[in-house]
Design a protein around this motif. Structure first.
Motif, short mmCIF file in Angstrom:
data_model
loop_
_atom_site.label_atom_id
_atom_site.label_comp_id
_atom_site.label_asym_id
_atom_site.label_seq_id
_atom_site.Cartn_x
_atom_site.Cartn_y
_atom_site.Cartn_z
N GLU A 194 1.30 -0.87 0.45
CA GLU A 194 -0.10 -0.17 0.16
C GLU A 194 0.94 1.37 -0.50
O GLU A 194 0.59 2.66 0.13
CB GLU A 194 -1.23 0.42 1.30
CG GLU A 194 -1.77 0.93 1.30
CD GLU A 194 -2.57 1.59 2.94
OE1 GLU A 194 -2.44 0.75 3.78
OE2 GLU A 194 -2.99 2.73 3.00
N GLN A 195 1.89 1.51 0.50
CA GLN A 195 2.76 2.63 1.21
C GLN A 195 2.17 3.50 1.43
O GLN A 195 2.43 4.71 2.09
CB GLN A 195 3.08 2.92 -0.36
CG GLN A 195 4.06 2.27 -1.54
CD GLN A 195 4.05 2.49 -2.27
OE1 GLN A 195 4.05 2.83 -3.54
NE2 GLN A 195 6.24 3.47 -2.53
N GLY A 196 0.90 3.64 2.56
CA GLY A 196 0.70 4.04 3.14
C GLY A 196 0.34 3.27 4.18
O GLY A 196 -0.15 2.12 4.34
N PRO A 197 -0.79 3.90 5.71
CA PRO A 197 -1.19 3.51 6.74
C PRO A 197 -2.39 3.10 6.78
O PRO A 197 -2.71 2.00 7.67
CB PRO A 197 -0.50 4.91 8.11
CG PRO A 197 -1.32 5.60 6.91
CD PRO A 197 -0.57 5.11 5.78
N ARG A 198 -3.37 3.56 5.59
CA ARG A 198 -4.53 2.74 6.20
C ARG A 198 -5.06 1.40 5.90
O ARG A 198 -5.81 1.18 7.15
CB ARG A 198 -5.45 3.14 5.09
CG ARG A 198 -5.10 4.02 4.55
CD ARG A 198 -6.53 5.42 3.36
NE ARG A 198 -5.93 6.17 2.44
CZ ARG A 198 -6.19 7.21 2.77
NH1 ARG A 198 -6.91 7.55 3.70
NH2 ARG A 198 -5.94 8.70 2.90
N THR A 263 -4.62 15.40 -0.10
CA THR A 263 -3.79 15.16 0.59
C THR A 263 -3.60 16.70 0.13
O THR A 263 -2.79 17.09 -1.22
CB THR A 263 -3.14 14.35 0.20
OG1 THR A 263 -2.20 14.11 -1.51
CG2 THR A 263 -3.46 13.03 1.06
N GLY A 356 -2.71 6.67 -3.00
CA GLY A 356 -2.70 7.66 -2.90
C GLY A 356 -1.06 8.20 -3.97
O GLY A 356 -0.48 9.11 -4.77
N ALA A 357 -0.43 6.97 -5.03
CA ALA A 357 0.92 6.95 -5.17
C ALA A 357 0.83 6.11 -6.26
O ALA A 357 -0.97 5.71 -6.49
CB ALA A 357 1.73 5.43 -4.73
N ALA A 379 2.82 0.19 9.51
CA ALA A 379 3.24 2.09 9.62
C ALA A 379 2.86 2.96 8.64
O ALA A 379 3.63 3.91 8.91
CB ALA A 379 4.62 2.16 10.40
N GLY A 380 2.23 1.95 7.83
CA GLY A 380 2.87 3.58 6.27
C GLY A 380 3.79 3.91 5.70
O GLY A 380 4.19 4.32 4.80
N ILE A 381 5.15 2.90 6.24
CA ILE A 381 6.37 3.45 5.69
C ILE A 381 6.60 3.07 4.59
O ILE A 381 6.37 1.88 4.02
CB ILE A 381 7.56 2.73 6.78
CG1 ILE A 381 7.21 3.40 8.01
CG2 ILE A 381 9.26 3.29 5.89
CD1 ILE A 381 8.25 3.40 9.38
N HIS A 383 9.25 3.92 0.45
CA HIS A 383 10.26 4.12 0.41
C HIS A 383 11.67 4.24 1.23
O HIS A 383 11.78 5.36 1.08
CB HIS A 383 9.59 6.42 -0.91
CG HIS A 383 9.35 5.58 -2.64
ND1 HIS A 383 9.13 7.03 -3.08
CD2 HIS A 383 8.92 4.64 -2.54
CE1 HIS A 383 8.69 6.29 -3.58
NE2 HIS A 383 8.67 5.39 -4.06
N GLY B 230 1.72 11.25 -1.14
CA GLY B 230 0.01 10.82 -1.46
C GLY B 230 -0.65 9.63 -1.27
O GLY B 230 -0.96 10.05 -0.78
N THR B 231 0.24 8.86 -0.17
CA THR B 231 -0.57 7.69 0.34
C THR B 231 -0.59 8.22 2.48
O THR B 231 -1.22 7.34 2.56
CB THR B 231 0.30 6.31 0.36
OG1 THR B 231 1.72 6.75 1.36
CG2 THR B 231 0.73 5.76 -0.86
#
Lengths: 411, 411
Positions: A194-198, A263, A356-357, A379-381, A383, B230-231
């Motif tokens: 996901e590259q995000g925390p949702r 965002t 979002g990416a 933790a959405g971490i 990159h 974005g994410t």
């Protein structure tokens, strides 16, 4: 044949570890396109696939296509995959998970069901991140026939043309590889972190992507007058930074209004002359805003432009220019609906979400029905070297992809 | 002998133009200490003074002392002067005006009154700006016996010791020059451009400096967490720049409270990683504050530290460190009082003021009674090629300096 599938999973996990070790992981993964690390990774994939008696081709941009040919080779392929390149100091899963997850799914299906009706294809796109040359998605853009990338150089002044020629010829010379650009597939499914925390915050395992956000990027310039920090009274200053902080503060407020999912990021800010004893004469900052609906971005852009124009004051001028305007990309609803049923059947409670990416799917969706499967990022971490997805979640994503490819290629 | 004085003024004006032409003025004046431009300028001054049969000595830091010996050489000298170096891309008047204005005054006095009772001395300090090596006021600090500067290097890695040895030996080899560090003077008067807009805005010609501001400089660090623009949903961000803009905005408000003359400047700000599509994980910014009274600075420093400490939020930490703390420097009240009378007698309406910039007088005041005379800077511009003072104002400053030196050395 569950035992054979377990062997397959172990072999793909070995390949994953082999590719990861090509980068010194103390500084994260560094597989910038056409570098030696990148060549070695695509070579490892090619060798593995050839050993597995799969059909391997490499196009002139260095994208690797691994096919399990179907009974009806006249029909287009069912494709999956992602990109092999990384950002500088990237993580282990961004891109690579989609390539090897696809390979694992394909091999498990062959082990269990033999030859598919339609060809199954795993794609390892050459480049998506834009981390070496000033271009993004060049792998999928080449496959989709959208652009030719030529004449640009990296920070060291090396042209993409010569870097590409050298690297790609190494791949195309590998035993068992044919040089070709395969036909476009009937569908494309991208498995990705996901590259995000949702998902992680909601405790969910599977995300199904209905759209990739549109994004706009702006450059805001504030020009005042640089002057001596000691001799210039406060009431006659034309301090560009003071105007900038008021404006950024105002924009951050405004950004909450149009929609909670909008965002808004000021990620880049340059002060000039940027010396502690000189009043800033100029500030330039970036605005990045994203949303899945273009009308929300339209609304915010109007407010943004008004706020920038109103930030002028005696001796202060402001300007704004837009340098990125990418529309939101809806993905294929029928594929998502099918994956939702499959995911529920496998015992997951999938979350339909927006990405979002940007992803290769954004490009592939222009030429074929495309869908994405997300698994949680701890933790959405992303990159970053700390990018992590729990093993059980990696397995869950591959299980859903396997079910989806089975449904599409075997029924 | 007014005709002879007019000749003197023309000759000094010629010397001024000769020195100015040593720098390519399309990029401003560049006489960084010990560079070829700087050596040539001090050489031009030395040759002119030797030709005028004045007594010239050069100390081991490259400061040039031009003496008109008095009848009672046992008494200490009455000194004036300023510095020969400039900032990078500097103006024509900062420093040089005080050196050549002093020389003009000395020659006019000799032309009109002959030998003074006490020696008159014009000092051209080697370095004040700190624009080449990480040291400021090294010329006056050496003369005042305050510090030895050694072992530091410029941006090119050249050590101050070797640069100084080479440059100073060139000056000390000039015909008619003696190598010596003269005794400290009985008083020091520095003629200087204001480098701020107060005189110009008030339409006044002469400023008399009662004190040089104290200044404190701080570094404020805000640490959040860099993440994907974005994410990462807005409500879970740890955006260091958003905290920074709120804090800077608050500090700018706070700075108006203690005193209207308090100056507050955030001149330097660095965002990390400073990329448009990454949420800022860290911001470091400078705070420069100045006032003529230490208690005002004390008050503001407490408010500043409180505001920085209160700016923490979940996931955001802040820190502040002070790296400059210079106390306000009161200059000699009797010299100011005398100059006020003389200025009024000459038809000026002098403004008693505080200097917001540092000057060699700050150093000289530690070892001898010191005063400063300011003339207006057009639009307050300084440290820039557009630095300008009207010819009539230049003449007025020299006239007052001449009267002051006459009063001190001839009566």
């Amino acid at each position: 044949m569950p035992a054979k599938q377990a062997v397959t999973r172990t072999e793909v996990a070995d390949l994953f570890r082999r590719i990861i070790r090509l980068s010194d992981d103390t500084i994260g993964q560094n597989r910038l396109v056409y570098t030696p690390n990148w060549v070695a990774a695509q070579q490892a994939l090619i060798k593995f696939a050839v050993d597995q008696k799969l059909t391997v081709s490499v196009d002139d941009y260095g994208t690797v296509y691994v096919d399990l040919p179907g009974q009806t080779t006249a029909s287009p392929a069912i494709a999956t995959g992602s990109h092999m390149d990384t950002v500088v100091h990237g993580g282990k899963y961004d891109g690579l998970y989609g390539v090897l997850g696809g390979l694992s799914a394909l091999l498990q299906l062959r082990d269990k069901y033999g030859q598919p009706r339609q060809t199954l294809r795993v794609i390892s796109f050459s480049e998506e991140e834009g981390s070496r040359f000033p271009v993004t998605f060049s792998g999928s853009k080449h496959y989709a026939g959208i652009i030719d990338v030529t004449g640009i150089t990296d920070n060291a002044g090396i042209s993409i043309d010569s870097a590409r020629a050298t690297a790609v010829s190494q791949l195309q010379r590998e035993p068992g590889v044919s040089r070709s650009l395969p036909d476009l597939p009937q569908s494309f499914t991208e498995l990705h972190i996901e590259q995000g925390p949702r998902l992680s915050n909601q405790g969910k395992t599977i995300g199904l992507v209905k759209a990739i956000v549109g994004q706009r990027r702006f450059s805001v310039t504030i020009i005042g007058a640089a002057n001596h920090a000691g001799t210039t009274p406060m009431n006659v200053r034309k301090d560009a930074l003071q105007t900038a902080v008021q404006l950024i503060s105002r924009l951050n407020q405004l950004a909450t209004a149009p929609d909670p999912l909008l965002t808004f990021t000021v990620g880049h800010l340059e002060v000039s002359p940027n010396t502690s004893n000189v009043i800033p004469g100029q500030v330039i900052f970036s605005v990045d805003c994203r949303h899945a609906e273009d009308r929300i971005l339209d609304t915010f852009e109007i407010q943004l432009r008004n706020a920038v124009n109103q930030a002028t004051a005696p001796g202060i001028t402001t300007a704004i220019s837009r340098w990125v305007s990418d529309k939101p990309v809806p993905l294929a609803a029928p594929l998502l609906a099918a994956n939702r049923v499959l995911a529920t059947r496998l015992g997951y409670d999938p979350v339909v979400m927006v990405s979002g990416a940007g992803h290769d799917s954004e490009i592939m969706s222009r030429v074929t029905p495309t869908t994405m499967i997300f698994v949680p990022s701890v933790a959405g971490i992303s990159h970053a070297p700390k990018e992590l997805t729990a093993p059980a979640d990696l397995t869950a994503g591959i299980a859903l992809l396997t079910a989806s490819l089975h449904q599409q290629a075997y029924s």
